[in-house]
Motif scaffolding. Structure first.
Motif, mmCIF file in Angstrom:
data_model
loop_
_atom_site.group_PDB
_atom_site.id
_atom_site.type_symbol
_atom_site.label_atom_id
_atom_site.label_comp_id
_atom_site.label_asym_id
_atom_site.label_seq_id
_atom_site.Cartn_x
_atom_site.Cartn_y
_atom_site.Cartn_z
ATOM 1 N N VAL A 194 75.888 27.346 52.264
ATOM 2 C CA VAL A 194 77.293 27.683 52.111
ATOM 3 C C VAL A 194 78.072 26.598 52.825
ATOM 4 O O VAL A 194 77.861 26.370 54.016
ATOM 5 N N THR A 195 78.936 25.914 52.096
ATOM 6 C CA THR A 195 79.702 24.834 52.703
ATOM 7 C C THR A 195 81.190 25.175 52.682
ATOM 8 O O THR A 195 81.675 25.871 51.777
ATOM 9 N N GLN A 196 81.869 24.692 53.712
ATOM 10 C CA GLN A 196 83.317 24.882 53.797
ATOM 11 C C GLN A 196 83.964 23.510 53.851
ATOM 12 O O GLN A 196 83.430 22.587 54.468
ATOM 13 N N ASP B 270 73.905 30.916 43.647
ATOM 14 C CA ASP B 270 74.222 31.799 42.526
ATOM 15 C C ASP B 270 74.478 33.238 42.987
ATOM 16 O O ASP B 270 74.195 34.201 42.276
ATOM 17 N N HIS B 271 75.018 33.378 44.189
ATOM 18 C CA HIS B 271 75.305 34.711 44.720
ATOM 19 C C HIS B 271 76.539 35.298 44.057
ATOM 20 O O HIS B 271 77.523 34.596 43.790
ATOM 21 N N ILE C 75 88.690 39.570 55.675
ATOM 22 C CA ILE C 75 90.017 39.335 55.114
ATOM 23 C C ILE C 75 90.039 39.751 53.640
ATOM 24 O O ILE C 75 90.841 40.580 53.212
ATOM 25 N N TYR C 76 89.146 39.160 52.857
ATOM 26 C CA TYR C 76 89.006 39.458 51.433
ATOM 27 C C TYR C 76 87.548 39.277 51.051
ATOM 28 O O TYR C 76 86.826 38.524 51.680
ATOM 29 N N PHE C 77 87.152 39.942 49.976
ATOM 30 C CA PHE C 77 85.853 39.641 49.395
ATOM 31 C C PHE C 77 85.943 39.691 47.879
ATOM 32 O O PHE C 77 86.913 40.209 47.314
ATOM 33 N N SER C 78 84.914 39.154 47.250
ATOM 34 C CA SER C 78 84.884 39.078 45.791
ATOM 35 C C SER C 78 83.474 39.388 45.328
ATOM 36 O O SER C 78 82.514 38.821 45.851
ATOM 37 N N TYR C 79 83.319 40.286 44.373
ATOM 38 C CA TYR C 79 81.992 40.630 43.883
ATOM 39 C C TYR C 79 81.736 40.089 42.481
ATOM 40 O O TYR C 79 80.725 40.399 41.861
ATOM 41 N N ASP C 80 82.668 39.297 41.979
ATOM 42 C CA ASP C 80 82.458 38.658 40.675
ATOM 43 C C ASP C 80 83.571 37.644 40.460
ATOM 44 O O ASP C 80 84.613 37.721 41.134
ATOM 45 N N VAL C 81 83.366 36.768 39.509
ATOM 46 C CA VAL C 81 84.412 35.806 39.174
ATOM 47 C C VAL C 81 85.687 36.548 38.796
ATOM 48 O O VAL C 81 85.650 37.547 38.075
ATOM 49 N N LYS C 82 86.789 36.057 39.323
ATOM 50 C CA LYS C 82 88.120 36.610 39.081
ATOM 51 C C LYS C 82 88.316 38.020 39.650
ATOM 52 O O LYS C 82 89.371 38.618 39.448
ATOM 53 N N LYS D 239 85.418 30.261 39.750
ATOM 54 C CA LYS D 239 84.022 29.984 39.403
ATOM 55 C C LYS D 239 83.126 30.743 40.367
ATOM 56 O O LYS D 239 83.500 31.007 41.511
ATOM 57 N N LYS D 240 81.922 31.067 39.910
ATOM 58 C CA LYS D 240 81.037 31.905 40.711
ATOM 59 C C LYS D 240 80.724 31.277 42.067
ATOM 60 O O LYS D 240 80.610 31.972 43.077
ATOM 61 N N GLU D 241 80.584 29.977 42.115
ATOM 62 C CA GLU D 241 80.133 29.334 43.336
ATOM 63 C C GLU D 241 81.258 29.050 44.328
ATOM 64 O O GLU D 241 80.991 28.662 45.449
ATOM 65 N N ARG D 242 82.496 29.234 43.927
ATOM 66 C CA ARG D 242 83.612 28.800 44.755
ATOM 67 C C ARG D 242 84.569 29.948 45.052
ATOM 68 O O ARG D 242 85.003 30.662 44.153
ATOM 69 N N PHE D 243 84.930 30.074 46.335
ATOM 70 C CA PHE D 243 85.841 31.144 46.764
ATOM 71 C C PHE D 243 86.843 30.514 47.713
ATOM 72 O O PHE D 243 86.469 29.978 48.757
#
Lengths: 114, 115
Positions: free
Chosen positions: B4-6, B28-29, B46-53, B70-74
């Motif tokens: 995981v890179t920032q 591919d998480h 703060i926030y989370f995402s369980y799928d694209v968009k 995109k799946k790999e980027r948040f």
């Protein structure tokens, strides 16, 4: 309301002795618990976990104990080494929650002195 | 190995600026998370995402927004940075919850200072 609490902000232990880090939780729905270790300027890394169907899980020098009736878990490090000096976070979750959310405690900074 | 890179390790911004913090994972998480870490308060979601968009508010979403195209980027966005947003920001990812071990993999963090 803090659902996961680590009441000791810091702990100092001599090298070779046992380190015991404590964690309390309030939500009885939690059924999976994890410990993470964090060095300065790095992200936390997973250390060890325990399911609520167990009361103990061991991995080398690290053992986690779970007391469900007291809603308390502890991490034992034996023997402690200077490289164990880090901040330790306890986390809890319900296994089948959407999204895999974890609730973290405030952290305990462990210092192991040579 | 999960990586995981920032985008930045250290960032200094001025009050009122719009700030973007980027996070990329290579495993591919499905799930990705943004936390902030403050002394005595631990890691707060703060926030989370369980799928694209898809996105869900965490415990402290005020003043923040996110984007997952995109799946790999948040991405975490501070629309108008304020001094109380000075903090360490940590991104994490995990496989789908439920039958997984729920282990989250963290990036190295971004130390943001808002002047």
């Amino acid at each position: 309301d803090q659902q996961v609490k680590q009441n000791s902000p810091s702990l100092s232990v001599q090298e070779g002795r046992i380190s015991i880090l404590n964690c309390d939780y309030t939500n009885s729905m939690f059924d999976y618990f994890l410990w993470y270790k964090k060095y300065p300027a790095e992200g936390p890394t997973f250390l060890i976990s325990i399911s609520s169907i167990k009361d103990k899980n061991e991995d080398g020098r690290f053992t986690v104990f779970l007391n469900k009736s007291a809603k308390h878990l502890s991490l034992h490090i034996v023997p402690s080494q200077p490289g164990d000096s880090a901040v330790y976070f306890c986390a809890a979750t319900t296994r089948y929650n959407q999204g895999g959310k974890l609730i973290f405690g405030q952290g305990t900074e462990l210092s192991v002195k040579p | 190995d999960v990586k995981v890179t920032q985008s930045s390790r250290y960032l200094v911004k001025r009050t009122g600026e719009k700030v973007f913090l980027e996070c990329v994972q290579d495993m591919d998480h499905e799930n990705m998370f943004w936390y902030r870490q403050d002394p005595g308060l631990g890691l707060r979601l703060i926030y989370f995402s369980y799928d694209v968009k898809m996105k869900e508010k965490g415990d402290i979403p005020e003043g923040y927004s996110v984007s997952r195209e995109k799946k790999e980027r948040f991405s975490l966005i501070l629309e108008s940075a304020s001094t109380n947003q000075t903090s360490m920001y940590l991104c994490a990812s995990t496989e789908i919850g439920g039958l997984s071990t729920d282990t989250q993999y963290f990036g190295p963090g971004t130390r943001l200072t808002v002047l």
